[in-house]
Design a protein around this motif. Structure first.
Motif, mmCIF file in Angstrom:
data_model
loop_
_atom_site.group_PDB
_atom_site.id
_atom_site.type_symbol
_atom_site.label_atom_id
_atom_site.label_comp_id
_atom_site.label_asym_id
_atom_site.label_seq_id
_atom_site.Cartn_x
_atom_site.Cartn_y
_atom_site.Cartn_z
ATOM 1 N N LYS A 120 -58.934 6.324 -25.768
ATOM 2 C CA LYS A 120 -59.647 5.166 -25.205
ATOM 3 C C LYS A 120 -61.005 5.059 -25.891
ATOM 4 O O LYS A 120 -61.702 6.072 -26.047
ATOM 5 C CB LYS A 120 -59.845 5.393 -23.707
ATOM 6 N N TYR A 121 -61.352 3.859 -26.330
ATOM 7 C CA TYR A 121 -62.675 3.612 -26.907
ATOM 8 C C TYR A 121 -63.306 2.474 -26.113
ATOM 9 O O TYR A 121 -62.636 1.485 -25.807
ATOM 10 C CB TYR A 121 -62.560 3.200 -28.383
ATOM 11 N N LYS A 122 -64.575 2.637 -25.802
ATOM 12 C CA LYS A 122 -65.240 1.624 -24.967
ATOM 13 C C LYS A 122 -66.724 1.672 -25.273
ATOM 14 O O LYS A 122 -67.264 2.765 -25.548
ATOM 15 C CB LYS A 122 -64.991 1.993 -23.498
ATOM 16 N N ASP A 128 -65.443 5.667 -31.830
ATOM 17 C CA ASP A 128 -64.656 5.842 -33.056
ATOM 18 C C ASP A 128 -64.065 7.246 -33.099
ATOM 19 O O ASP A 128 -64.290 8.048 -32.190
ATOM 20 C CB ASP A 128 -65.537 5.600 -34.291
ATOM 21 N N LEU A 129 -63.310 7.500 -34.155
ATOM 22 C CA LEU A 129 -62.721 8.829 -34.324
ATOM 23 C C LEU A 129 -62.883 9.241 -35.782
ATOM 24 O O LEU A 129 -62.533 8.474 -36.693
ATOM 25 C CB LEU A 129 -61.229 8.789 -33.938
ATOM 26 N N ASN A 130 -63.403 10.440 -35.985
ATOM 27 C CA ASN A 130 -63.647 10.922 -37.354
ATOM 28 C C ASN A 130 -62.360 11.041 -38.165
ATOM 29 O O ASN A 130 -61.266 11.165 -37.610
ATOM 30 C CB ASN A 130 -64.305 12.306 -37.304
ATOM 31 N N ILE A 140 -46.707 8.494 -34.119
ATOM 32 C CA ILE A 140 -46.659 7.050 -33.859
ATOM 33 C C ILE A 140 -47.885 6.688 -33.035
ATOM 34 O O ILE A 140 -48.253 7.400 -32.090
ATOM 35 C CB ILE A 140 -45.353 6.566 -33.199
ATOM 36 N N ASN A 141 -48.523 5.605 -33.439
ATOM 37 C CA ASN A 141 -49.751 5.131 -32.792
ATOM 38 C C ASN A 141 -49.464 3.705 -32.308
ATOM 39 O O ASN A 141 -49.252 2.797 -33.096
ATOM 40 C CB ASN A 141 -50.869 5.155 -33.851
ATOM 41 N N VAL A 142 -49.393 3.543 -30.991
ATOM 42 C CA VAL A 142 -49.039 2.235 -30.424
ATOM 43 C C VAL A 142 -50.290 1.581 -29.836
ATOM 44 O O VAL A 142 -50.976 2.186 -29.010
ATOM 45 C CB VAL A 142 -47.983 2.380 -29.302
HETATM 46 O O1 LIG Z 1 -57.742 5.705 -32.434
HETATM 47 C C1 LIG Z 1 -56.676 5.707 -32.975
HETATM 48 O O2 LIG Z 1 -55.942 4.735 -32.943
HETATM 49 C C2 LIG Z 1 -56.252 6.926 -33.743
HETATM 50 C C3 LIG Z 1 -56.119 8.145 -32.892
HETATM 51 C C4 LIG Z 1 -55.692 9.326 -33.709
HETATM 52 O O3 LIG Z 1 -55.586 9.279 -34.890
HETATM 53 C C5 LIG Z 1 -55.396 10.591 -33.035
HETATM 54 O O4 LIG Z 1 -55.649 10.703 -31.816
HETATM 55 O O5 LIG Z 1 -54.898 11.509 -33.700
#
Ligand SMILES: O=C(O)CCC(=O)C(=O)O
Ligand SMILES: [Fe+2]
Length: 245
Positions: A120-122, A128-130, A140-142
């Motif tokens: 979750k991003y808010k 964000d994610l590094n 799989i990324n839904v």
């Molecule tokens: O934020 C995203 O959609 C990517 C998440 C991701 O790469 C992960 O959790 O491994």
């Protein structure tokens, strides 16, 4: 003289790179349009619509309940994260026929466990994610929604090839679609600029592959007994263990 030539060369490289970056978004849209219009699946029988039979009965009942009661239902997220059996039919019946075809060299034909969670991003929370690789053979990324701006995914090289010259490709996710990628394909998520973004991530594992070498530390795994899927390593048929890194 030589210095001047060098500066010219560097400037010309910088200009080219600037141009590439400025036109990246447009190039992406054009590529996507072309694929949508022209792509003819080479193996159409491998790509079929998601059907209810690929989901466990518990999962379907929970989703129906959430729809009827019109709640966003933290229960669904909780179940997905803590009840791996929920998504076994989806992995086995729906995803594996595709991953077997796309990623046979990294266990896509033999995915025997998974770990699922929701990111979750808010604004005011995680944005964000590094750049990273996953503890997975195939992921799989839904995109579950909601509405947001920014938050593109970006991909580099495979982990073993990654270096300072690696190029990055952006991917703008489409709501309610899934993106399959190798776990070792390095990636990250850019900051969202507004709204909220939720994604379901399923890290799918192949014990056949990871029992030989831990994908996180490249060592032969040292196993510790656990319950459930653990980190997807197996020792004997009936015992599943996790890797102690
Ligand atoms: O934020 C995203 O959609 C990517 C998440 C991701 O790469 C992960 O959790 O491994
Ligand atoms: Fe990831």
């Amino acid at each position: 003289m030589c210095d001047r030539r060098l500066i010219k060369e560097v400037l010309s490289e910088v200009k080219k790179e600037l141009h590439r970056r400025e036109t990246l978004g447009q190039a992406y849209l054009e590529r996507r349009k072309l694929i949508q219009e022209k792509y003819i699946p080479k193996h159409p029988h491998r790509y079929f619509k998601l059907k209810e039979e690929f989901l466990s009965q518990d999962f379907i009942s929970l989703v129906k309940f959430c729809k009827e009661s019109q709640t966003t239902c933290p229960d669904v997220i909780e179940k997905i994260q803590n009840g791996p059996e929920f998504l076994i039919p989806l992995r086995e019946k729906y995803l594996q026929p595709i991953t077997a075809h796309l990623f046979p060299e990294c266990g896509g034909d033999d995915l025997d466990s998974h770990k699922a969670f929701v990111v979750k991003y808010k604004m005011g929370e995680d944005l964000d994610l590094n750049f990273h690789y996953d503890n997975a053979e195939v992921t799989i990324n839904v995109a579950l929604g909601k509405d947001f701006t920014g938050g593109d995914l970006y991909f580099g090289d495979m982990r073993t090839k990654h270096n300072a010259q690696s190029q990055y490709k952006d991917y703008q996710h489409v709501k309610y679609t899934g993106l399959l990628h190798r776990g070792q394909h390095m990636h990250g998520a850019k900051p969202i600029q507004s709204g909220e973004r939720y994604n379901l991530i399923i890290w799918m594992r192949s014990s056949k592959i990871r029992n030989k070498l831990c994908p996180m530390c490249d060592n032969e795994p040292e196993l510790v007994e656990t319950v459930g899927f653990g980190d997807g390593f197996t020792k004997q048929e009936e015992v599943i263990n996790i890797c102690a890194i």
